[in-house]
Each structure stands twice: as C-alpha cells, then as structure tokens.
Design an enzyme around this catalytic site. Structure first.
Site, mmCIF file in Angstrom:
data_model
loop_
_atom_site.group_PDB
_atom_site.id
_atom_site.type_symbol
_atom_site.label_atom_id
_atom_site.label_comp_id
_atom_site.label_asym_id
_atom_site.label_seq_id
_atom_site.Cartn_x
_atom_site.Cartn_y
_atom_site.Cartn_z
ATOM 1 N N ARG B 181 -0.574 -4.322 5.635
ATOM 2 C CA ARG B 181 -0.230 -5.501 6.428
ATOM 3 C C ARG B 181 1.220 -5.409 6.889
ATOM 4 O O ARG B 181 1.826 -6.399 7.235
ATOM 5 C CB ARG B 181 -0.425 -6.772 5.579
ATOM 6 C CG ARG B 181 -1.880 -7.099 5.339
ATOM 7 C CD ARG B 181 -2.000 -8.355 4.510
ATOM 8 N NE ARG B 181 -1.703 -8.101 3.118
ATOM 9 C CZ ARG B 181 -1.215 -9.026 2.284
ATOM 10 N NH1 ARG B 181 -0.944 -10.225 2.708
ATOM 11 N NH2 ARG B 181 -1.009 -8.725 1.015
ATOM 12 N N ARG B 274 -0.483 -1.806 -6.489
ATOM 13 C CA ARG B 274 -0.170 -2.766 -7.529
ATOM 14 C C ARG B 274 -0.422 -4.163 -6.970
ATOM 15 O O ARG B 274 -0.072 -4.454 -5.838
ATOM 16 C CB ARG B 274 1.320 -2.587 -7.868
ATOM 17 C CG ARG B 274 1.744 -3.225 -9.136
ATOM 18 C CD ARG B 274 3.239 -2.962 -9.343
ATOM 19 N NE ARG B 274 3.712 -3.825 -10.410
ATOM 20 C CZ ARG B 274 4.021 -5.103 -10.250
ATOM 21 N NH1 ARG B 274 3.939 -5.666 -9.066
ATOM 22 N NH2 ARG B 274 4.430 -5.819 -11.278
#
Ligand SMILES: [Zn+2]
Lengths: 75, 370
Positions: B181, B274
């Site tokens: 993103r 993560r």
C-alpha cells in the site's frame, strides 16, 4: 446453537494402535485431539493441485493475450 | 458472465427489476466476485456460508475462507424485496454493475460478525466500526457482472484469467505475490529480490481502495513501482498489477484472505509481513503465522518475513539472524521517517529509498491523500 452454527462431523474408523500413535504424536503440540490432527493431515493430503488445464476457449485466450500485449505485459 | 439473452432482458426494459443503489465498496466486491478474485464465491454470502466462515473459517464445503463478503440493505429497502427476486445492483448514477439473484434475505447479529472476524468488539477498531455500521438486512445469492465501473487505473488492472495466462506465457512456475500500500522503499525491494532468488517471478499487487488521510496517493504508488520494475528489475521477472479492494484490518484472518486472492491470480507463494493487515496494537504481529498453520489445504505457501533493517557495519540489509551488530549501526525502514522527509521536500536517506523513487514522490506538489 443457532441455525447454521452446528458443526457437521462424522465418524471414521482407524486402527486402535494408529489412534494411540497419534495420541502420542500430538502431545505438546497445538492439536487438541486426534480428530483435529487427522482432519489436518487429510486436508493437507487432499489439497487439489491447481488445474493445469486452462478453462479458456481459443478465442478467450487470444482476446486476453491481445489485451496483455496492448498493455505492454507481453511482447 | 452474463449471457447475451440476459443482457437483452436487462436492457430491453421488458422485464422489471428491482434496483439496488449500492456504495462503491459493494460494487467493487461484485466486480471481484465476477472476475474470480474471490473464487470460489460466485455471489454474496448466504446465511449458512456466513456462519461457517465466522465459526470454522471455511465455507460449508470445507474450502478455506475467512472474510465475509456481504451485501447489506436497510429494513426500508428490504421491505419489497423477496427471496427469488432478481435485482440490478447499480451505482448512484444508475450505471448497472451486476445482476443479483436473491436466494436469501436474512438478518445476522452484526456484533457477532465483528467479534469473530476482528477478534474484538472495540468500536475503535475501524473494521468493527464499519461492520456495526452495516445495514440490518443481508442479501445472499449469485451475481452476474453486467458492466464493471471504469477506473483511472484500468491499464494496471489484470483479472486472474489474465495473470494466469501471463504467468504461463512467461514460463513462470513459481510466482511470489507481494502486497503493498506504499511506494517501494529498499526494504520492500529487498524482500522482492530475495523471493526472486528462488521463484521464477514476483507479482507486485498494490491494494487500491479507500485511503487514510496522509497515505501516499494511488497514482504515485503505481508510478513509482512502474519505474522500479522498468529500471531495476528484469522485465521478465516482475509484473505489476493492482487489486481494487479495501483493507479490512482483520489481521490474521485477512492475511489468509489476501493469500487466497493471490492464489486465484495464480501465485504459488505469498509474502506475509510483520503485523500483516493489522491496525494499532489489536493483533500480535506474528499471529498471522499461527493462523496459516490451520490451513494445510490453502493451496498457496506463505512466506514470513521478520523485521529487517539496513546495517551500516554489514553494509547492506540484514535481519536479527544475519547481523551481529548493535542497534546503533542500524537504520530502520520506517514509513514515518520516509513520509517526514518527503513532507519536508527532502530525499529520504539513501539507505531507505532510491533517489529515482523519491524524485517521483517529490515531483508531486501534494503526494498525500488529503
Ligand atoms: Zn550488521
């Protein structure tokens, strides 16, 4: 339980020594029961390989390749 | 896909259809269903499918599926809609997106949906808030796409049918999906290159959807990746294509969903970072890894990357397994640091981002969503 919430299970038979082996195997793992372990292993085994055969007609395929070329994805 | 006869039936005006004007999110879901991005779904969820997804994280036929795809309508709208009806789903300008065959009209406890999908009922969680704000009635049934809304980025948009043919034409057998993103920093690039050391190709698949204020603008994410791929990757090894969908912030469940969509595009592997699809501190950053363990039948292999950094002593990118040096030698790949530099009109440190990418971001007077 509400409608649609009841789990659907059925029974399969496995040899008792195998059951005991699995019981030993899952000690100290995340598996909480022989059943959940067996379900895991079966799911792993029966995962379908993605179809090699493409379900596209010749025309569809040519149309798609034309678009890929027009967009610069294919030469 | 809609047959010619049905198309005629819709546009001839002879049959009367209910019309459902829907928000963009629902129209995009319809397009994604029709394109096969949500395969095996062929429509919006029926009640037993929703219950099964919430309770088992699987469809009633045992196929892994973790995120509900719902069509919600208000009590008012639902008053004259019956099971068995056909509806035209349109945008506010009356452009028809899809034909929906309503099999079920039902109500479902939205709090239960939120709790099971997001693991919390805290209204501070954006996904919970969004779920609680859904209308009260759901429509389940298969859809046919009539016409997909055009978007600015259509030249970067490929369907699963197209990517599968593309990968095959390129001769790729192992394909790693990479979701993003953000414009690429050198840490992203390092992951992609690492993946390419064993895979045939990398599929870079930015999510284009609702943005938060302060996010980088979509066009800059695409332009910067386009540049990266053209100038720094072998053209034969990387493909850039967008995925139009919103983040749900459902953490581990959404990580599974992201993997399923990439499997549908033809990927064999998918990179999980993560705190993938996390928000705030709602999820354990490595919870996604545990959830993948429940799905030996997912059909795509997750690749977990732990945190990494630039180490001045190592002279390159490293992680805690490869670098013996202290933190004082490390430069973290901080999105915030990159953003702050760009805001000030400066290039981020050269260890964090390539100049060529920074230039693209700096050339825009306002690179952030307002
Ligand atoms: Zn080091």
């Amino acid at each position: 339980m509400k409608k649609g919430e009841e789990k659907k299970f059925t029974t399969v038979s496995i040899p008792t020594p195998l059951f005991q082996k699995i019981q030993d195997r899952i000690k100290g793992t995340g598996f909480t029961s022989v059943s959940s372990y067996v379900a895991y292993v079966l799911r792993e085994v029966i995962t379908e390989e993605p179809d090699e055969e493409q379900p596209f007609s010749k025309e569809d395929e040519e149309r798609i390749k034309d678009r890929l070329r027009a967009l610069g994805y294919l030469d | 896909m809609l047959s010619e006869n049905e198309r005629k039936r819709i546009f001839s005006g002879e049959t009367e259809f209910h019309q459902l004007v829907r928000k963009e999110e629902t129209l995009i879901d319809a397009a994604n269903i029709a394109a096969g991005i949500f395969s095996p779904l062929e429509g919006f969820l029926r009640q037993d499918e929703l219950a099964s997804i919430l309770n088992e994280r699987r469809l009633p036929d045992d196929t892994p599926w973790t995120i509900p795809v719902l069509l919600d309508i208000s009590e008012n709208e639902s008053a004259n809609i019956m099971e068995g009806d056909e509806c035209l789903v349109t945008d506010p300008q009356n452009n028809i997106t899809a034909l929906l065959r309503i099999e079920e009209k039902y109500r479902f406890n939205k709090k239960e949906i939120a709790e099971k999908v997001f693991g919390t009922n805290d209204p501070q969680h954006p996904g919970v808030a969004r779920t609680l704000n859904l209308e009260d009635v759901f429509l389940g049934g298969d859809i046919d796409l009539v016409k997909e809304e055009e978007s600015t980025y259509d030249r970067f948009k490929l369907s699963p049918a197209e990517t599968r043919i593309l990968f095959r034409e390129k001769g790729w057998r192992t394909i790693v999906g990479f979701q993003t993103r953000n414009p690429p920093h050198l840490g992203h690039e390092w992951i992609q290159r690492t993946a390419l050391t064993f895979a045939d190709g990398v599929f870079i698949n930015p999510l284009i959807g609702k943005k938060k204020k302060g996010d980088f603008k979509d066009e800059l994410i695409l332009e910067s990746y386009d540049r990266l791929i053209k100038d720094f990757f072998l053209r034969e090894r990387a493909v850039l294509s967008i995925l139009r969908t919103d983040m749900k912030y459902a953490g581990p469940r959404e990580a599974i969903h992201h993997a399923i969509m990439r499997k549908n595009f033809g990927c064999t592997h998918f990179i999980i970072g993560r705190d993938h699809a996390g928000v705030g501190s709602f999820y354990d950053p490595y919870a996604a890894q545990d959830m993948f363990d429940e799905f030996p039948d997912l059909g795509i292999v997750p690749m977990f990357f732990s945190s990494f950094f630039h180490c001045n002593k190592c002279g390159g990118i490293a992680n805690e397994k490869t670098c013996p040096h202290g933190e004082e030698h490390h430069i973290k790949f901080s999105g915030t640091a990159i953003r702050e530099s760009i805001e000030k009109g400066d290039c981020p440190q050269k260890e964090l981002m390539r100049e060529e990418i920074a230039e693209i971001l700096l050339a825009d007077k306002n690179p952030f969503v307002e």
